[in-house]
Design a protein around this motif. Structure first.
Motif, PDB file in Angstrom:
ATOM      1  N   MET A 123     -61.560  11.473 -47.877  1.00 61.49           N
ATOM      2  CA  MET A 123     -60.294  10.948 -47.585  1.00 61.49           C
ATOM      3  C   MET A 123     -59.374  11.939 -47.792  1.00 61.49           C
ATOM      4  N   ILE A 124     -58.473  11.969 -46.904  1.00 59.92           N
ATOM      5  CA  ILE A 124     -57.317  13.105 -47.117  1.00 59.92           C
ATOM      6  C   ILE A 124     -56.001  12.397 -47.759  1.00 59.92           C
ATOM      7  N   ILE A 125     -55.273  12.784 -48.455  1.00 60.71           N
ATOM      8  CA  ILE A 125     -53.988  12.495 -48.773  1.00 60.71           C
ATOM      9  C   ILE A 125     -53.079  13.604 -48.814  1.00 60.71           C
ATOM     10  N   ASP A 126     -52.519  13.665 -47.677  1.00 58.32           N
ATOM     11  CA  ASP A 126     -51.555  15.054 -47.741  1.00 58.32           C
ATOM     12  C   ASP A 126     -50.179  14.449 -46.629  1.00 58.32           C
ATOM     13  N   ASP A 127     -49.205  15.030 -47.297  1.00 53.70           N
ATOM     14  CA  ASP A 127     -47.784  14.596 -46.310  1.00 53.70           C
ATOM     15  C   ASP A 127     -47.668  15.379 -45.087  1.00 53.70           C
ATOM     16  N   HIS A 128     -48.332  16.549 -44.781  1.00 54.82           N
ATOM     17  CA  HIS A 128     -48.374  17.133 -43.644  1.00 54.82           C
ATOM     18  C   HIS A 128     -49.056  16.806 -42.582  1.00 54.82           C
ATOM     19  N   PRO A 129     -48.676  15.865 -41.366  1.00 56.62           N
ATOM     20  CA  PRO A 129     -49.516  15.556 -40.240  1.00 56.62           C
ATOM     21  C   PRO A 129     -50.280  16.374 -39.772  1.00 56.62           C
ATOM     22  N   LEU A 130     -49.820  17.539 -39.501  1.00 52.90           N
ATOM     23  CA  LEU A 130     -50.488  18.404 -38.593  1.00 52.90           C
ATOM     24  C   LEU A 130     -51.606  19.023 -39.406  1.00 52.90           C
ATOM     25  N   LEU A 131     -51.399  19.264 -40.709  1.00 55.29           N
ATOM     26  CA  LEU A 131     -52.567  19.859 -41.574  1.00 55.29           C
ATOM     27  C   LEU A 131     -53.670  18.596 -41.651  1.00 55.29           C
ATOM     28  N   ARG A 132     -53.103  17.531 -41.715  1.00 55.22           N
ATOM     29  CA  ARG A 132     -54.293  16.227 -41.623  1.00 55.22           C
ATOM     30  C   ARG A 132     -55.083  16.296 -40.494  1.00 55.22           C
ATOM     31  N   ARG A 133     -54.331  16.576 -39.288  1.00 58.40           N
ATOM     32  CA  ARG A 133     -54.952  16.710 -37.997  1.00 58.40           C
ATOM     33  C   ARG A 133     -56.300  17.603 -37.881  1.00 58.40           C
ATOM     34  N   GLY A 134     -55.871  18.851 -38.502  1.00 55.34           N
ATOM     35  CA  GLY A 134     -56.670  19.891 -38.504  1.00 55.34           C
ATOM     36  C   GLY A 134     -58.037  19.407 -39.273  1.00 55.34           C
ATOM     37  N   VAL A 135     -57.641  19.137 -40.513  1.00 51.84           N
ATOM     38  CA  VAL A 135     -58.942  18.586 -41.451  1.00 51.84           C
ATOM     39  C   VAL A 135     -59.866  17.816 -40.554  1.00 51.84           C
ATOM     40  N   ILE A 136     -59.044  16.655 -39.848  1.00 55.15           N
ATOM     41  CA  ILE A 136     -60.107  15.701 -39.262  1.00 55.15           C
ATOM     42  C   ILE A 136     -60.898  16.344 -38.129  1.00 55.15           C
ATOM     43  N   GLN A 137     -59.927  17.209 -37.330  1.00 55.54           N
ATOM     44  CA  GLN A 137     -60.869  17.826 -36.120  1.00 55.54           C
ATOM     45  C   GLN A 137     -61.932  18.721 -36.836  1.00 55.54           C
ATOM     46  N   LEU A 138     -61.687  19.263 -38.001  1.00 55.74           N
ATOM     47  CA  LEU A 138     -62.859  20.147 -38.625  1.00 55.74           C
ATOM     48  C   LEU A 138     -63.882  19.437 -39.016  1.00 55.74           C
ATOM     49  N   LEU A 139     -63.608  18.136 -39.529  1.00 53.98           N
ATOM     50  CA  LEU A 139     -64.807  17.314 -40.100  1.00 53.98           C
ATOM     51  C   LEU A 139     -65.452  16.649 -39.027  1.00 53.98           C
ATOM     52  N   GLU A 140     -64.930  16.537 -37.908  1.00 51.75           N
ATOM     53  CA  GLU A 140     -65.456  15.695 -36.575  1.00 51.75           C
ATOM     54  C   GLU A 140     -66.808  16.665 -36.248  1.00 51.75           C
ATOM     55  N   LEU A 141     -66.688  17.874 -36.591  1.00 50.33           N
ATOM     56  CA  LEU A 141     -67.743  18.738 -35.912  1.00 50.33           C
ATOM     57  C   LEU A 141     -68.878  18.666 -36.969  1.00 50.33           C
ATOM     58  N   GLU A 142     -68.644  18.190 -38.161  1.00 52.94           N
ATOM     59  CA  GLU A 142     -69.799  18.115 -39.106  1.00 52.94           C
ATOM     60  C   GLU A 142     -70.284  16.686 -39.224  1.00 52.94           C
ATOM     61  N   ASP A 143     -71.456  16.569 -39.156  1.00 52.01           N
ATOM     62  CA  ASP A 143     -71.915  15.003 -38.975  1.00 52.01           C
ATOM     63  C   ASP A 143     -72.603  14.639 -40.389  1.00 52.01           C
ATOM     64  N   ASP A 144     -72.436  15.572 -41.457  1.00 54.41           N
ATOM     65  CA  ASP A 144     -72.840  14.933 -42.793  1.00 54.41           C
ATOM     66  C   ASP A 144     -71.574  14.838 -43.852  1.00 54.41           C
ATOM     67  N   LEU A 145     -70.363  15.027 -42.908  1.00 56.06           N
ATOM     68  CA  LEU A 145     -68.977  14.693 -43.594  1.00 56.06           C
ATOM     69  C   LEU A 145     -68.394  13.805 -42.848  1.00 56.06           C
ATOM     70  N   GLU A 146     -67.987  12.455 -43.319  1.00 60.55           N
ATOM     71  CA  GLU A 146     -67.302  11.533 -42.404  1.00 60.55           C
ATOM     72  C   GLU A 146     -65.942  11.163 -43.158  1.00 60.55           C
ATOM     73  N   LEU A 147     -64.959  11.304 -42.422  1.00 58.48           N
ATOM     74  CA  LEU A 147     -63.580  10.830 -42.759  1.00 58.48           C
ATOM     75  C   LEU A 147     -63.313   9.417 -42.674  1.00 58.48           C
ATOM     76  N   VAL A 148     -63.133   8.730 -43.751  1.00 56.10           N
ATOM     77  CA  VAL A 148     -63.061   7.286 -43.604  1.00 56.10           C
ATOM     78  C   VAL A 148     -61.511   6.874 -44.006  1.00 56.10           C
ATOM     79  N   GLY A 149     -60.706   7.682 -44.294  1.00 58.62           N
ATOM     80  CA  GLY A 149     -59.390   7.440 -44.580  1.00 58.62           C
ATOM     81  C   GLY A 149     -58.351   8.530 -44.517  1.00 58.62           C
ATOM     82  N   GLU A 150     -57.129   8.476 -44.074  1.00 59.57           N
ATOM     83  CA  GLU A 150     -56.026   9.606 -44.153  1.00 59.57           C
ATOM     84  C   GLU A 150     -54.601   8.996 -44.123  1.00 59.57           C
TER      85      GLU A 150
END
Lengths: 222, 222
Positions: free
Chosen positions: A14-41
């Motif tokens: 899960m990511i808690i960060d007040d910068h939407p762009l940065l959250r977007r970056g992390v989300i994209q990054l994690l989408e490429l990894e199938d052993d890490l799943e983002l469940v909330g932001e």
DNA sequence: CGAGGGCTATTACTTAAGGGATAGCCAGCC
DNA sequence: GGCTGGCTATCCCTTAAGTAATAGCCCTCG
């Protein structure tokens, strides 16, 4: 409790960060990894705390500098609410005080936002497995902080305190006497003394002055 | 004994104001509150100072505009005589100079006489707890004063301390007791007490805990 | 249901802290 | 030389802080 072997079920993040762009970056990054799943932001600390308690992710990536509740406070609140997953601070601040305060308050890692994406993924994977992760550029700083701790054989820990004891400690760190604390919290001075005695014992400190100084330095006050 | 208020010692208050009618009003107001007890009242500043030093109330409500000694002078005399309770100025004047002068001279609050009784009680309660209270209508004025602040004589300043006092303060901020400081600096505990007494007076602080917290926050320690 | 923990309170005691007053010693300064 | 300020010290006294032991109330967990 949770997986130590990442190949079956992915680790939930899960990511808690007040910068939407940065959250977007992390989300994209994690989408490429199938052993890490983002469940909330979310960008709202309050909402983030509630969400973390509800989703119980394996790991929370927590921004240190946020409007409203800051990251440190959010970290404390999570630990208070008995969230047992990993919490990794995610920030631009490389100030010793921030790092030390975060670790003292139960953070499982401290990553700087300027790190390379590949490093980021690697570190998050390690953190999800239970390893403490710290940005490499902080190691020197951390060593310094440890050296300055020679007077504290056993590092005091806020987590051992009860809610009430933390309250008392905060008032105490504001310079208030037992009598004033008692009046403020609407209990007797004797009870305040009991709480003070207990928290001193738990923190392995010898006087209210030591407690006050420690609280201020660790950012427990305010 | 009530369950909601187990602390059965009310805060003691005193009022010094040359308007009998206004005193009467305050007295009546406080009679309705069982956690605030009026222990003295007078219209004579001189008598008021003596009374405050004798009764040592938790809080003195002090009129600013009085014949003879004015409230500001009375405030100075109280602090000079080491009265350590709270002093809240109570006046009709909303002139910036008066407010600033009062706060610079150690007032713990500044309330206007035109406030609502309920607010008054609430504010006095806060003040008795050690919090600084200012009439809400003065906040803008106060912000302006802070911006214009050139020299603040009562702002705690390390430079007003002697070398030895600074040394003592540093040790104190490290959490050391008087006895340990004495041993470390190779002087007697009594002498340490004298230094602590002096530095507390110079910094306008009320206890070693306040001094320690202030020193840490101001970076005076180590 | 019983056990344990948290919060409250009380009594009794010891030690630490702080204030007031006074004073000796020594430096620098008018 | 007198004066002042800083550092030291001591006596006396009051209040604050801290320790120990005990206990009641409430809630939660097994």
């Amino acid at each position: 409790m949770t997986l130590t072997n990442a190949n079956d079920t992915p680790a939930s993040l899960m990511i808690i960060d007040d910068h939407p762009l940065l959250r977007r970056g992390v989300i994209q990054l994690l989408e490429l990894e199938d052993d890490l799943e983002l469940v909330g932001e979310t960008g709202d600390p309050e909402e983030g705390i509630a969400l973390a308690l509800k989703l119980e992710p394996d790991l929370v990536l927590l921004d240190l500098n946020m409007p409203g509740i800051n990251g440190l406070e959010a970290l404390r609140r999570l630990r208070e609410a008995n969230y047992s997953g990993r919490v990794v601070m995610f920030t631009v601040s490389d100030h010793e005080d921030d790092v030390v305060a975060a670790l003292h308050n139960g953070a499982d890692g401290y990553l700087l936002k300027d790190m390379e994406p590949e490093d980021m993924v690697r570190q998050l994977r390690q953190a999800a497995l239970g390893r403490m992760v710290i940005s490499e550029s902080l190691t020197a700083l951390l060593a310094e902080a440890l050296r300055n701790q020679r007077n504290a054989p056993t590092t005091p820990d806020v987590h051992s305190l009860t809610q009430r004891e933390r309250e008392i400690l905060q008032q105490l760190a504001g310079g208030l006497s037992n009598k004033l604390i008692a009046r403020k919290l609407d209990i007797t001075e004797g009870t305040v003394k009991v709480h003070v005695k207990h928290l001193l014992k738990k923190l392995n400190l010898r006087s209210r002055v030591e407690a006050a100084v420690w609280a201020v330095q660790a950012g427990i006050d305010h």
